[in-house]
Design an enzyme around this catalytic site. Structure first.
Site, mmCIF file in Angstrom:
data_model
loop_
_atom_site.group_PDB
_atom_site.id
_atom_site.type_symbol
_atom_site.label_atom_id
_atom_site.label_comp_id
_atom_site.label_asym_id
_atom_site.label_seq_id
_atom_site.Cartn_x
_atom_site.Cartn_y
_atom_site.Cartn_z
ATOM 1 N N VAL A 24 0.850 -1.201 0.000
ATOM 2 C CA VAL A 24 0.000 0.000 0.000
ATOM 3 C C VAL A 24 0.882 1.247 0.000
ATOM 4 O O VAL A 24 0.677 2.177 -0.788
ATOM 5 C CB VAL A 24 -0.947 0.002 1.240
ATOM 6 C CG1 VAL A 24 -1.638 1.353 1.390
ATOM 7 C CG2 VAL A 24 -1.975 -1.118 1.131
ATOM 8 N N ASP A 128 -8.323 -17.065 9.682
ATOM 9 C CA ASP A 128 -9.507 -17.927 9.802
ATOM 10 C C ASP A 128 -10.124 -18.303 8.455
ATOM 11 O O ASP A 128 -10.859 -19.283 8.362
ATOM 12 C CB ASP A 128 -10.582 -17.231 10.656
ATOM 13 C CG ASP A 128 -10.094 -16.897 12.049
ATOM 14 O OD1 ASP A 128 -9.143 -17.557 12.512
ATOM 15 O OD2 ASP A 128 -10.659 -15.975 12.673
ATOM 16 N N MET A 170 -6.804 -22.962 15.506
ATOM 17 C CA MET A 170 -7.666 -21.774 15.610
ATOM 18 C C MET A 170 -8.697 -21.736 14.477
ATOM 19 O O MET A 170 -8.827 -22.677 13.709
ATOM 20 C CB MET A 170 -6.817 -20.520 15.588
ATOM 21 C CG MET A 170 -6.225 -20.186 16.928
ATOM 22 S SD MET A 170 -5.427 -18.572 16.840
ATOM 23 C CE MET A 170 -5.419 -18.114 18.552
ATOM 24 N N ARG A 212 -6.608 -51.947 11.897
ATOM 25 C CA ARG A 212 -6.082 -52.071 10.532
ATOM 26 C C ARG A 212 -4.558 -51.916 10.498
ATOM 27 O O ARG A 212 -3.949 -51.889 9.440
ATOM 28 C CB ARG A 212 -6.732 -51.016 9.626
ATOM 29 C CG ARG A 212 -8.153 -51.394 9.241
ATOM 30 C CD ARG A 212 -8.740 -50.410 8.246
ATOM 31 N NE ARG A 212 -9.121 -49.146 8.881
ATOM 32 C CZ ARG A 212 -8.741 -47.941 8.459
ATOM 33 N NH1 ARG A 212 -7.945 -47.821 7.430
ATOM 34 N NH2 ARG A 212 -9.141 -46.849 9.074
ATOM 35 N N HIS A 254 -2.087 -19.308 19.550
ATOM 36 C CA HIS A 254 -1.497 -18.159 18.851
ATOM 37 C C HIS A 254 -0.198 -18.477 18.118
ATOM 38 O O HIS A 254 0.265 -17.660 17.315
ATOM 39 C CB HIS A 254 -1.278 -17.007 19.841
ATOM 40 C CG HIS A 254 -2.563 -16.445 20.361
ATOM 41 N ND1 HIS A 254 -3.265 -17.037 21.373
ATOM 42 C CD2 HIS A 254 -3.296 -15.384 19.968
ATOM 43 C CE1 HIS A 254 -4.370 -16.355 21.603
ATOM 44 N NE2 HIS A 254 -4.409 -15.340 20.767
HETATM 45 O O1 F6P Z 1 -9.299 -14.166 14.086
HETATM 46 C C1 F6P Z 1 -8.025 -14.702 14.287
HETATM 47 C C2 F6P Z 1 -7.979 -15.460 15.597
HETATM 48 O O2 F6P Z 1 -6.651 -15.949 15.754
HETATM 49 C C3 F6P Z 1 -8.980 -16.600 15.731
HETATM 50 O O3 F6P Z 1 -8.572 -17.762 15.054
HETATM 51 C C4 F6P Z 1 -9.034 -16.760 17.223
HETATM 52 O O4 F6P Z 1 -10.244 -17.340 17.642
HETATM 53 C C5 F6P Z 1 -8.923 -15.350 17.710
HETATM 54 O O5 F6P Z 1 -8.269 -14.613 16.689
HETATM 55 C C6 F6P Z 1 -8.153 -15.214 18.984
HETATM 56 O O6 F6P Z 1 -8.261 -13.909 19.411
HETATM 57 P P1 F6P Z 1 -7.270 -13.233 20.460
HETATM 58 O O7 F6P Z 1 -5.957 -13.114 19.792
HETATM 59 O O8 F6P Z 1 -7.887 -11.916 20.729
HETATM 60 O O9 F6P Z 1 -7.206 -14.163 21.613
#
Ligand code: F6P
Ligand code: ADP
Length: 323
Positions: A24, A128, A170, A212, A254
């Protein structure tokens, strides 16, 4: 005529956001404009926290995860008063148009600005992949690769001990990351919010896999599923004697967000960043810039906010056939 634009990153950070900021800024400079970076997403709009960014200021960030501008969840921006303050600060700083790099919530915020008459363009960015208007969003590919690395490692230890493991990924309310990680990681099972689930069926499937001759079992579970990782682990712990095995949980959390962007995300972010800036140059704002059917695509922000992205049912079927 446009003279100055601003750019911000909002919501959960995603690998590739920096590449989008860089695109950008450099495209804006190419058009002869001044570019401001806004600190901490919508919070920075409300506080008037702007910094000029030149060509060199965005050097060396293409390969870095996170966002140099910072990001935030900003409840105040959801209120008309917060939005009024934001627009006041943008006008006071002489900003003609804003680029918002973020996911679902952030683009609903973009729509609020549009509805109040401020020129804004969104860039599809969230790990996501739950955002309408883009088949794939910035950060998804890198987050998936991080999940895959974890699955591959768990498989090795699971095979050595003939054990079953649960990996929670996540995705908020969306099962995309879990489903794709399961397909790409060769998991024996996947649990996502979009598909009804019975833990006994999963137990039977794992028992059958052992019969199996499989030496391990990996089940990928989406954090947003009714049976999330904790609940599923507890269920199997409770029924361990009867079932003959337990299911130990690893929560990636995270860790998935913090990686350095891979080639796919760097290129996607660079293209979306340049395209968003080009929309401002053409005077065609009020849209989300995304990637649809292998090409750049714009969608009015109203449609982005009202549509719910659906998971491809064919992929759910594929995961069942291959596991
Ligand atoms: O939207 C991205 C995300 O990492 C989701 O996968 C997760 O549920 C959420 O953010 C976690 O949020 P925070 O970082 O606020 O805990
Ligand atoms: P993401 O953009 O990753 O989905 P969030 O849902 O947390 O992340 O949204 C990021 C920010 O976008 C919120 O903290 C808020 O400032 C803004 N936002 C979310 N929903 C709305 C809304 N309905 N109206 C205005 N702003 C919103």
């Amino acid at each position: 005529m446009v003279q100055r634009i601003a750019v911000l990153t909002s919501g959960g950070d995603a690998p590739g956001m920096n590449a989008a900021i860089r695109a950008v800024v450099r495209t804006g400079v190419y058009y002869g404009w001044e570019v401001y970076g806004v600190r901490q997403g919508y919070e920075g709009l409300i506080n008037g926290s702007f910094q000029p960014l030149g060509h060199r200021d965005v050097g060396g960030i293409l390969n870095r995860g996170g966002t140099i501008l910072g990001s935030a969840r900003c409840p105040e921006f959801k209120t008309p008063e917060g939005q009024r303050k934001a627009i006041h600060n943008l006008n006071r700083a002489g900003v003609d148009a804003l680029v918002v790099i973020g996911g679902n919530g952030s683009q609903t915020g973009s729509l609020a600005l549009k509805q109040q008459g401020f020129p804004v363009v969104g860039i599809a960015s969230t790990i996501d992949n739950d955002l309408a208007g883009s088949d794939i969003t910035i950060g998804v590919d890198t987050a998936l690769n991080i999940a895959l690395e974890a699955i591959d490692r768990l498989k090795i230890t699971a095979s050595s001990h003939q054990r079953a493991f649960l990996v929670e990924v996540m995705g908020r309310g969306c099962g995309y990351l879990a489903l794709m990680a399961a397909i790409a990681g060769g998991a024996e099972g996947v649990v996502i919010p979009e598909v009804p689930f019975d833990p006994e069926e999963l137990a039977a499937k794992i028992a059958d896999a052992y019969r199996r001759g499989k030496a391990h079992a990996i089940v990928v579970v989406a954090e947003g599923a009714e049976y999330n990782g904790k609940r599923l682990e507890a269920y199997f712990e409770q029924h361990k004697e009867r079932l003959g095995f337990d299911l130990r949980l690893s929560v990636l959390g995270h860790i998935q967000r913090g990686g350095a962007p891979g080639a796919y995300d760097r290129i996607l972010a660079s293209r979306l960043g340049a395209a968003a800036t080009a929309q401002i140059e053409k005077g065609e704002t009020g849209v989300l810039v995304g990637w649809v059917k292998g090409a750049l695509h714009t969608t009015p922000l109203e449609l982005v906010a009202e549509q719910k992205k659906q998971l491809d049912l064919g992929l759910i079927e594929l995961a069942k056939i291959l596991d």
